[in-house]
Write a protein that holds these residues in place. Structure first.
Motif, PDB file in Angstrom:
ATOM      1  N   UNK A 171      -6.664  45.101  57.390  1.00 58.23           N
ATOM      2  CA  UNK A 171      -6.119  44.734  56.084  1.00 58.23           C
ATOM      3  C   UNK A 171      -5.857  45.964  55.242  1.00 58.23           C
ATOM      4  N   UNK A 172      -6.762  46.959  55.338  1.00 55.80           N
ATOM      5  CA  UNK A 172      -6.570  48.184  54.579  1.00 55.80           C
ATOM      6  C   UNK A 172      -5.335  48.938  55.029  1.00 55.80           C
ATOM      7  N   UNK A 173      -5.086  48.932  56.338  1.00 53.97           N
ATOM      8  CA  UNK A 173      -3.869  49.592  56.847  1.00 53.97           C
ATOM      9  C   UNK A 173      -2.626  48.908  56.298  1.00 53.97           C
ATOM     10  N   UNK A 174      -2.641  47.572  56.272  1.00 54.31           N
ATOM     11  CA  UNK A 174      -1.494  46.831  55.756  1.00 54.31           C
ATOM     12  C   UNK A 174      -1.276  47.145  54.274  1.00 54.31           C
ATOM     13  N   UNK A 175      -2.367  47.177  53.496  1.00 55.16           N
ATOM     14  CA  UNK A 175      -2.254  47.475  52.067  1.00 55.16           C
ATOM     15  C   UNK A 175      -1.696  48.874  51.855  1.00 55.16           C
ATOM     16  N   UNK A 176      -2.221  49.861  52.592  1.00 56.92           N
ATOM     17  CA  UNK A 176      -1.788  51.239  52.409  1.00 56.92           C
ATOM     18  C   UNK A 176      -0.330  51.414  52.809  1.00 56.92           C
ATOM     19  N   UNK A 177       0.047  50.913  53.972  1.00 54.30           N
ATOM     20  CA  UNK A 177       1.417  51.098  54.463  1.00 54.30           C
ATOM     21  C   UNK A 177       2.417  50.376  53.567  1.00 54.30           C
ATOM     22  N   UNK A 178       2.119  49.124  53.241  1.00 55.27           N
ATOM     23  CA  UNK A 178       3.058  48.362  52.404  1.00 55.27           C
ATOM     24  C   UNK A 178       3.196  48.978  51.010  1.00 55.27           C
ATOM     25  N   UNK A 179       2.105  49.494  50.469  1.00 53.41           N
ATOM     26  CA  UNK A 179       2.168  50.093  49.139  1.00 53.41           C
ATOM     27  C   UNK A 179       3.044  51.336  49.149  1.00 53.41           C
ATOM     28  N   UNK A 180       2.858  52.189  50.132  1.00 49.13           N
ATOM     29  CA  UNK A 180       3.659  53.417  50.212  1.00 49.13           C
ATOM     30  C   UNK A 180       5.132  53.086  50.433  1.00 49.13           C
ATOM     31  N   UNK A 181       5.397  52.153  51.355  1.00 49.51           N
ATOM     32  CA  UNK A 181       6.795  51.782  51.608  1.00 49.51           C
ATOM     33  C   UNK A 181       7.436  51.166  50.360  1.00 49.51           C
ATOM     34  N   UNK A 182       6.686  50.337  49.631  1.00 47.61           N
ATOM     35  CA  UNK A 182       7.234  49.729  48.401  1.00 47.61           C
ATOM     36  C   UNK A 182       7.551  50.802  47.378  1.00 47.61           C
ATOM     37  N   UNK A 183       6.644  51.785  47.262  1.00 47.48           N
ATOM     38  CA  UNK A 183       6.861  52.873  46.309  1.00 47.48           C
ATOM     39  C   UNK A 183       8.126  53.647  46.662  1.00 47.48           C
ATOM     40  N   UNK A 184       8.262  53.989  47.968  1.00 45.82           N
ATOM     41  CA  UNK A 184       9.441  54.754  48.386  1.00 45.82           C
ATOM     42  C   UNK A 184      10.710  53.923  48.232  1.00 45.82           C
ATOM     43  N   UNK A 185      10.675  52.669  48.672  1.00 44.14           N
ATOM     44  CA  UNK A 185      11.863  51.815  48.588  1.00 44.14           C
ATOM     45  C   UNK A 185      12.272  51.577  47.132  1.00 44.14           C
ATOM     46  N   UNK A 186      11.273  51.378  46.270  1.00 43.75           N
ATOM     47  CA  UNK A 186      11.605  51.178  44.855  1.00 43.75           C
ATOM     48  C   UNK A 186      12.257  52.403  44.247  1.00 43.75           C
ATOM     49  N   UNK A 187      11.784  53.602  44.644  1.00 44.51           N
ATOM     50  CA  UNK A 187      12.385  54.819  44.120  1.00 44.51           C
ATOM     51  C   UNK A 187      13.802  55.008  44.618  1.00 44.51           C
ATOM     52  N   UNK A 224      -1.476  51.506  45.961  1.00 43.27           N
ATOM     53  CA  UNK A 224      -2.103  52.796  46.267  1.00 43.27           C
ATOM     54  C   UNK A 224      -3.360  52.984  45.430  1.00 43.27           C
ATOM     55  N   UNK A 225      -3.280  52.618  44.132  1.00 43.45           N
ATOM     56  CA  UNK A 225      -4.455  52.755  43.273  1.00 43.45           C
ATOM     57  C   UNK A 225      -5.603  51.856  43.740  1.00 43.45           C
ATOM     58  N   UNK A 226      -5.257  50.619  44.169  1.00 43.29           N
ATOM     59  CA  UNK A 226      -6.292  49.726  44.691  1.00 43.29           C
ATOM     60  C   UNK A 226      -6.932  50.327  45.931  1.00 43.29           C
ATOM     61  N   UNK A 227      -6.105  50.898  46.822  1.00 44.87           N
ATOM     62  CA  UNK A 227      -6.638  51.497  48.044  1.00 44.87           C
ATOM     63  C   UNK A 227      -7.561  52.667  47.719  1.00 44.87           C
ATOM     64  N   UNK A 228      -7.161  53.515  46.777  1.00 49.18           N
ATOM     65  CA  UNK A 228      -7.995  54.658  46.408  1.00 49.18           C
ATOM     66  C   UNK A 228      -9.302  54.194  45.751  1.00 49.18           C
ATOM     67  N   UNK A 229      -9.204  53.129  44.951  1.00 47.38           N
ATOM     68  CA  UNK A 229     -10.422  52.609  44.326  1.00 47.38           C
ATOM     69  C   UNK A 229     -11.385  52.078  45.381  1.00 47.38           C
ATOM     70  N   UNK A 230     -10.838  51.388  46.394  1.00 48.11           N
ATOM     71  CA  UNK A 230     -11.692  50.889  47.475  1.00 48.11           C
ATOM     72  C   UNK A 230     -12.241  52.033  48.317  1.00 48.11           C
ATOM     73  N   UNK A 248     -12.332  43.884  51.217  1.00 48.85           N
ATOM     74  CA  UNK A 248     -12.273  43.996  52.671  1.00 48.85           C
ATOM     75  C   UNK A 248     -11.270  45.015  53.162  1.00 48.85           C
ATOM     76  N   UNK A 249     -10.899  45.971  52.313  1.00 50.74           N
ATOM     77  CA  UNK A 249      -9.961  47.018  52.716  1.00 50.74           C
ATOM     78  C   UNK A 249     -10.648  48.045  53.606  1.00 50.74           C
ATOM     79  N   UNK A 250     -11.899  48.330  53.311  1.00 48.85           N
ATOM     80  CA  UNK A 250     -12.650  49.325  54.070  1.00 48.85           C
ATOM     81  C   UNK A 250     -13.958  48.710  54.563  1.00 48.85           C
ATOM     82  N   UNK A 251     -14.400  49.169  55.726  1.00 52.27           N
ATOM     83  CA  UNK A 251     -15.687  48.745  56.284  1.00 52.27           C
ATOM     84  C   UNK A 251     -16.280  49.938  57.034  1.00 52.27           C
ATOM     85  N   UNK A 252     -17.317  50.502  56.464  1.00 54.76           N
ATOM     86  CA  UNK A 252     -17.939  51.691  57.054  1.00 54.76           C
ATOM     87  C   UNK A 252     -19.268  51.286  57.685  1.00 54.76           C
ATOM     88  N   UNK A 253     -19.356  51.433  59.005  1.00 57.81           N
ATOM     89  CA  UNK A 253     -20.560  51.059  59.750  1.00 57.81           C
ATOM     90  C   UNK A 253     -21.237  52.311  60.291  1.00 57.81           C
TER      91      UNK A 253
END
Length: 394
Positions: A14-30, A45-51, A148-153
């Motif tokens: 889920x974290x990969x999906x959030x990160x990739x989609x956020x970056x692509x949205x940012x680039x596409x919007x620009x 991106x901010x949500x991902x960094x906060x997590x 559930x973006x990150x899970x460190x075991x």
């Protein structure tokens, strides 16, 4: 940087999906001049960094888990205790989950926030209803974010084994045929040097001069037999060795309970042999222990699982491992016929004691004396005690 790299490895799908989609949205919007996409990308991106901040940092804690015992009889209680200690000076460790694997199950321990020096302990029972070896551990602490973006075991400790031994029954002495004196028992094999004196004979080339019986030789010389010496002739002696071979073919047993009874019967025989100070070789399915002790024999039986191994193959291996066997006992399922048992025991010399114990809950307990092989049939461990009292191994 090491902490950041470790945190990145903890990114969930889920974290990969959030990160990739956020970056692509940012680039596409620009590129397209679409403000909404840029805002969505920046927010993602901010949500991902906060997590990400939840997973960065060292684990300022100590985790330890112990078993109250390493060996237990099937059905007896066994407990594991997990201790988590906080080591964060000047602050409180955030609450987290700890996972402890017990075979195929995972026990989850909810660890509250801990200050430095505070210890959280939790006890839970380990199932021992089945004979076997229970793998406990490793302990895994899990840190993650609410989304559930990150899970460190992080793993703590290795894997510990709990041996669940088969149920056994106390047996009487195995019989007069199982001697336990220091010298062993006398065979009919001649020897030039042993403990059992047999007779005197004339000296022959190659004989040890230390075995010349000088007094008898002198008497022989005085009677007119010049140049003749008499030497001592001995008989070989052996220590008693019991070989127990457990049929591991599941198809030979009517049920799983019969198979477990066979394992328990072998364990009971092994413990009695060790108590009688008899050398023991134990083969159970694909597991072997030579010169067994009580612990090694029961540990070996705890590991046994059904295998597709022929009974003849099993006894052939047993005969090869224990050529000095004096008594052999084959423990098999009730589906084995007398010819099969006789052929299997035929891998051993005919001058040793050979017996078979078949297990069948629906059979009739008793002993059948046959030429070359004694067969005892038991339904449960109580029958085993009663049947062996009849002396099939004597």
């Amino acid at each position: 940087m090491d902490g950041l790299a470790e945190a990145l490895r903890a990114v969930t799908p889920m974290g990969v999906v959030v990160a990739v989609c956020s970056v692509l949205s940012w680039i596409a919007g620009g590129v397209l001049g679409w403000t909404e996409l840029v805002v969505a990308g920046v927010a993602g991106v901010l949500v991902f960094l906060a997590c990400l901040s939840w997973a960065v940092g060292r684990n300022l804690l100590a985790v330890r888990f112990t078993l109250d015992k390493e060996r237990v009889v099937r059905g007896k209680p066994a407990t594991c205790v997990v201790e988590v200690a906080g080591k964060r000076a000047g602050g409180r460790l955030l609450a987290m989950e700890l996972e402890l694997s017990v075979d195929d199950e995972v026990h989850v321990v909810e660890v509250p926030g801990l200050v430095s020096g505070q210890v959280h302990s939790e006890f839970f029972p380990i199932p021992t209803e089945r004979r076997g070896v229970v793998a406990v551990g490793p302990a895994v602490t899990v840190r993650g974010d609410p989304l559930g973006v990150l899970r460190r075991a992080v793993e703590w400790g290795g894997t510990r084994e709990l041996f669940v031994h088969p149920v056994t029954v106390a047996l009487g002495p195995l019989g007069a045929g199982m001697l336990r004196d220091l010298e062993g028992y006398t065979t009919t094999d001649l020897s030039t040097s042993d403990l059992a004196f047999h007779t005197l004979r004339e000296f022959a080339p190659g004989d040890d001069r230390r075995h010349i019986h000088w007094r008898s030789s002198a008497k022989l010389a005085s009677s007119g037999s010049d140049g003749k010496f008499l030497v001592r002739q001995y008989l070989d002696t052996r220590r008693a060795r019991l070989v127990i071979a457990v049929d591991g073919d599941r198809s030979a047993y009517a049920s799983d309970d019969d198979f477990e009874t066979a394992i328990s019967a072998a364990g009971s025989l092994a413990l009695r042999a060790i108590e009688d100070e008899i050398d023991l070789t134990l083969l159970a399915a694909g597991h072997v222990v030579h010169d067994a002790t009580a612990q090694s024999a029961l540990d070996n039986l705890a590991r046994v699982k059904p295998v597709s191994m022929g009974l003849d193959d099993l006894t052939t291996r047993a005969a090869r491992l224990a050529p000095d066997a004096t008594v052999v006992v084959v423990v098999a399922g009730g589906a084995r016929t007398f010819p099969e048992l006789l052929r299997a025991c035929g891998q051993f010399p005919s001058d040793i004691r050979r017996a078979a114990i078949t297990v069948s809950a629906d059979g009739t307990a008793g002993i059948t004396e046959n030429v070359g092989l004694t067969v005892a049939t038991v339904r449960d461990l109580d029958d085993l005690r009663a049947v062996l009292a009849g002396g099939p191994l004597a």
